[in-house]
Write a protein that holds these residues in place. Structure first.
Motif, PDB file in Angstrom:
ATOM      1  N   ASP A   1     -37.551 -16.727  -7.282  1.00 32.97           N
ATOM      2  CA  ASP A   1     -38.782 -17.461  -7.586  1.00 32.97           C
ATOM      3  C   ASP A   1     -38.575 -18.957  -7.711  1.00 32.97           C
ATOM      4  O   ASP A   1     -39.367 -19.641  -8.356  1.00 32.97           O
ATOM      5  N   THR A   2     -37.517 -19.488  -7.118  1.00 28.96           N
ATOM      6  CA  THR A   2     -37.269 -20.921  -7.222  1.00 28.96           C
ATOM      7  C   THR A   2     -36.758 -21.471  -5.897  1.00 28.96           C
ATOM      8  O   THR A   2     -36.120 -20.757  -5.131  1.00 28.96           O
ATOM      9  N   ASP A   3     -37.105 -22.712  -5.634  1.00 25.95           N
ATOM     10  CA  ASP A   3     -36.589 -23.389  -4.443  1.00 25.95           C
ATOM     11  C   ASP A   3     -35.786 -24.628  -4.842  1.00 25.95           C
ATOM     12  O   ASP A   3     -35.646 -25.557  -4.055  1.00 25.95           O
ATOM     13  N   ASP A   4     -35.249 -24.614  -6.070  1.00 26.43           N
ATOM     14  CA  ASP A   4     -34.512 -25.765  -6.592  1.00 26.43           C
ATOM     15  C   ASP A   4     -33.061 -25.364  -6.854  1.00 26.43           C
ATOM     16  O   ASP A   4     -32.739 -24.873  -7.940  1.00 26.43           O
ATOM     17  N   PRO A   5     -32.157 -25.536  -5.884  1.00 27.34           N
ATOM     18  CA  PRO A   5     -30.771 -25.105  -6.094  1.00 27.34           C
ATOM     19  C   PRO A   5     -30.066 -25.850  -7.219  1.00 27.34           C
ATOM     20  O   PRO A   5     -29.238 -25.273  -7.915  1.00 27.34           O
TER      21      PRO A   5
ATOM     22  N   PHE B   1     -26.428 -19.430   5.948  1.00 24.41           N
ATOM     23  CA  PHE B   1     -27.479 -18.680   6.637  1.00 24.41           C
ATOM     24  C   PHE B   1     -28.480 -18.081   5.654  1.00 24.41           C
ATOM     25  O   PHE B   1     -29.690 -18.147   5.859  1.00 24.41           O
ATOM     26  N   ASN B   2     -27.972 -17.472   4.569  1.00 21.34           N
ATOM     27  CA  ASN B   2     -28.854 -16.773   3.630  1.00 21.34           C
ATOM     28  C   ASN B   2     -29.394 -17.669   2.522  1.00 21.34           C
ATOM     29  O   ASN B   2     -30.137 -17.204   1.663  1.00 21.34           O
ATOM     30  N   LEU B   3     -29.017 -18.942   2.541  1.00 21.02           N
ATOM     31  CA  LEU B   3     -29.463 -19.878   1.512  1.00 21.02           C
ATOM     32  C   LEU B   3     -30.040 -21.123   2.199  1.00 21.02           C
ATOM     33  O   LEU B   3     -29.428 -22.191   2.212  1.00 21.02           O
ATOM     34  N   PRO B   4     -31.220 -21.015   2.757  1.00 21.69           N
ATOM     35  CA  PRO B   4     -31.761 -22.122   3.550  1.00 21.69           C
ATOM     36  C   PRO B   4     -31.990 -23.403   2.768  1.00 21.69           C
ATOM     37  O   PRO B   4     -32.040 -24.485   3.357  1.00 21.69           O
ATOM     38  N   ARG B   5     -32.134 -23.310   1.445  1.00 24.37           N
ATOM     39  CA  ARG B   5     -32.377 -24.524   0.656  1.00 24.37           C
ATOM     40  C   ARG B   5     -31.088 -25.232   0.242  1.00 24.37           C
ATOM     41  O   ARG B   5     -31.130 -26.305  -0.337  1.00 24.37           O
ATOM     42  N   TRP B   6     -29.952 -24.607   0.545  1.00 24.31           N
ATOM     43  CA  TRP B   6     -28.665 -25.235   0.255  1.00 24.31           C
ATOM     44  C   TRP B   6     -28.290 -26.092   1.455  1.00 24.31           C
ATOM     45  O   TRP B   6     -28.266 -25.614   2.582  1.00 24.31           O
ATOM     46  N   HIS B   7     -27.980 -27.351   1.218  1.00 19.60           N
ATOM     47  CA  HIS B   7     -27.878 -28.298   2.313  1.00 19.60           C
ATOM     48  C   HIS B   7     -26.867 -29.389   1.980  1.00 19.60           C
ATOM     49  O   HIS B   7     -26.403 -29.521   0.843  1.00 19.60           O
ATOM     50  N   SER B   8     -26.548 -30.162   2.998  1.00 12.83           N
ATOM     51  CA  SER B   8     -25.673 -31.310   2.801  1.00 12.83           C
ATOM     52  C   SER B   8     -26.293 -32.268   1.788  1.00 12.83           C
ATOM     53  O   SER B   8     -27.498 -32.513   1.812  1.00 12.83           O
ATOM     54  N   GLY B   9     -25.459 -32.788   0.888  1.00 20.28           N
ATOM     55  CA  GLY B   9     -25.946 -33.648  -0.188  1.00 20.28           C
ATOM     56  C   GLY B   9     -26.085 -32.933  -1.505  1.00 20.28           C
ATOM     57  O   GLY B   9     -26.219 -33.567  -2.568  1.00 20.28           O
ATOM     58  N   LEU B  10     -26.046 -31.610  -1.465  1.00 19.56           N
ATOM     59  CA  LEU B  10     -26.205 -30.833  -2.697  1.00 19.56           C
ATOM     60  C   LEU B  10     -25.026 -31.033  -3.641  1.00 19.56           C
ATOM     61  O   LEU B  10     -25.199 -31.070  -4.862  1.00 19.56           O
ATOM     62  N   LEU B  11     -23.821 -31.180  -3.094  1.00 21.13           N
ATOM     63  CA  LEU B  11     -22.645 -31.343  -3.942  1.00 21.13           C
ATOM     64  C   LEU B  11     -22.771 -32.580  -4.815  1.00 21.13           C
ATOM     65  O   LEU B  11     -22.529 -32.524  -6.036  1.00 21.13           O
ATOM     66  N   ALA B  12     -23.146 -33.707  -4.239  1.00 23.28           N
ATOM     67  CA  ALA B  12     -23.299 -34.940  -5.011  1.00 23.28           C
ATOM     68  C   ALA B  12     -24.391 -34.788  -6.065  1.00 23.28           C
ATOM     69  O   ALA B  12     -24.253 -35.263  -7.205  1.00 23.28           O
ATOM     70  N   ALA B  13     -25.472 -34.115  -5.693  1.00 25.16           N
ATOM     71  CA  ALA B  13     -26.567 -33.915  -6.645  1.00 25.16           C
ATOM     72  C   ALA B  13     -26.115 -33.079  -7.838  1.00 25.16           C
ATOM     73  O   ALA B  13     -26.466 -33.365  -8.991  1.00 25.16           O
ATOM     74  N   LEU B  14     -25.313 -32.048  -7.582  1.00 25.72           N
ATOM     75  CA  LEU B  14     -24.827 -31.208  -8.676  1.00 25.72           C
ATOM     76  C   LEU B  14     -23.831 -31.962  -9.551  1.00 25.72           C
ATOM     77  O   LEU B  14     -23.854 -31.829 -10.788  1.00 25.72           O
ATOM     78  N   ARG B  15     -22.965 -32.736  -8.946  1.00 19.81           N
ATOM     79  CA  ARG B  15     -22.004 -33.511  -9.739  1.00 19.81           C
ATOM     80  C   ARG B  15     -22.715 -34.523 -10.624  1.00 19.81           C
ATOM     81  O   ARG B  15     -22.347 -34.728 -11.779  1.00 19.81           O
ATOM     82  N   ASP B  16     -23.744 -35.163 -10.087  1.00 19.99           N
ATOM     83  CA  ASP B  16     -24.508 -36.117 -10.895  1.00 19.99           C
ATOM     84  C   ASP B  16     -25.245 -35.401 -12.020  1.00 19.99           C
ATOM     85  O   ASP B  16     -25.306 -35.889 -13.154  1.00 19.99           O
TER      86      ASP B  16
END
Length: 391
Positions: free
Chosen positions: A117-121, A165-180
């Motif tokens: 129920d979420t699109d916010d990884p 493939f199974n996580l379409p909302r996971w994308h490049s740039g996510l790592l930096a966002a999570l670290r921040d």
């Protein structure tokens, strides 16, 4: 030109002795100062100084006493569990599981959440990590590393996800966002690679530096361990065995992320269910059907034979290139097939190639991806916490 040697400076020797003592305390603790001295080969005086240093650094603590002969009881020491924590996360298309472990490796907190129920990884991972640490009664500031297991490709250069493939909302740039967001070192790793790490630590591949793990479940994947290290390839695509062009399935020329590749068509869960229907298991999911065939003994043999022939195409292709001594079958289907399926795959690979690897089922039954994530995080954090800068 003769090789140069790093001088055995007192600082370097102290660092080496401290690390050796901490490893011994993790493996065999609690220990007395005298026993630490015996195991490290240090004098009583040097061992006592070592323990005092580690106490001052907050890495060891007194945990009891050992009665001896005459004289006072000897103090027992152990690594202080709360000196650091790690969090491992297993991310799937429908749920995320996070666990928090202290530096001894004891898992002291665990949470599981739905992701449907979420699109916010970032929010998903944030909540899972915070709740895992909270359930372990650990401050988030004491969490030194977070390792996330995810399906798909991880760029070896940037550490970021390039395709899941199974996580379409996971994308490049996510790592930096999570670290921040978490203000903590965060690492992505392919989920099948983490399963291989766990297999090497406490599963069917213990003590082996070279082996491959074939994951057969909803999807199919491969982890390659060479010289005790995971092999990722130049783009992180090493192990994407589903894309092997094999006989018996159409080979799509459009590899644009949505086309189902050839080997995946043969051994993915949908195909296993189709094989099961043909052999009298119409209503079971893939793993259930394989378990039923194993339980049926000789009656289930034809289904297992067909599945083994299909799996052997991918296993054989891998083994004639890498020539590993061991192949581990993991994932829901690999685990369900057990020795009955593994033996058939081993026989079939030997029949169609010049190599004869031993093929065995996974030795792990619960959460191998999560276990591998925790082990990866612990190895890195112990190096940081136990290590010492040499100057």
């Amino acid at each position: 030109m003769s090789a140069t040697r790093l001088p055995g400076t007192p600082r370097l020797l102290r660092a080496l002795n401290d690390r050796a003592a901490l490893e011994l305390l993790l493996e065999r603790g609690p220990l007395t100062r005298a026993r630490l001295g015996e195991l490290t080969g240090l004098s009583k005086v040097t061992a006592s100084q070592l323990v005092e240093r580690l106490e001052e650094r907050g890495l060891v603590a007194r945990v009891g006493e050992q009665a001896g002969g005459r004289g006072p009881n000897a103090q027992l020491y152990a690594v202080r569990p709360s000196s650091a924590h790690v969090v491992g996360v297993d991310v799937g298309p429908d749920r995320v599981v996070a666990a928090c472990a202290d530096i001894t490796g004891a898992v002291i907190g665990r949470v599981e959440q739905s992701t449907r129920d979420t699109d916010d990884p970032v929010g998903v991972v944030h909540n899972a990590v915070v709740q895992a640490a909270s359930s372990a009664q650990a401050q988030l500031s004491s969490v030194r590393r977070i390792v996330l297991g995810t399906p798909g490709l991880v760029d070896p250069g940037t550490g970021d996800i390039t395709f899941a493939f199974n996580l379409p909302r996971w994308h490049s740039g996510l790592l930096a966002a999570l670290r921040d967001d978490l203000d903590t070192p965060v690492v992505f790793e392919n989920d099948v690679n983490l399963a291989a790490v766990a297999e090497a630590q406490s599963g069917a591949a213990q003590g082996l530096a070279d082996f491959v793990l074939v994951w057969v479940g909803a999807g199919v994947g491969l982890a390659i361990m060479l010289g005790g290290r995971l092999h990722h390839g130049s783009s992180g695509a090493a192990g994407e065995i589903g894309y092997l062009p094999v006989p018996g399935a159409p080979i799509p020329r459009d590899v644009s992320r949505r086309a189902k590749p050839a080997f995946q068509q043969l051994v993915g869960a949908d195909s296993v269910r189709a094989v099961a229907r043909e052999h009298g298991y119409p209503d079971a999911d893939a793993a259930e059907a394989v378990r039923a065939a194993v339980a049926a003994g000789a009656d289930g043999g034809p289904m297992l034979d067909e599945l083994a022939r299909r799996l052997a195409l991918g296993v054989a292709s891998t083994c004639v290139v890498l020539d590993p001594p061991l192949v581990v079958l993991a994932g829901e289907v690999g685990q369900a097939g057990g020795a009955a399926l593994a033996d058939r795959v081993q026989h079939e690979v030997a029949a169609i190639t010049l190599v004869q690897p031993r093929v065995v089922p996974t030795g792990l039954t619960e959460e191998p991806i999560l276990r591998g994530a925790l082990r990866t995080a612990l190895d890195a954090v112990r190096d940081e916490v136990f290590g010492s800068t040499v100057g």
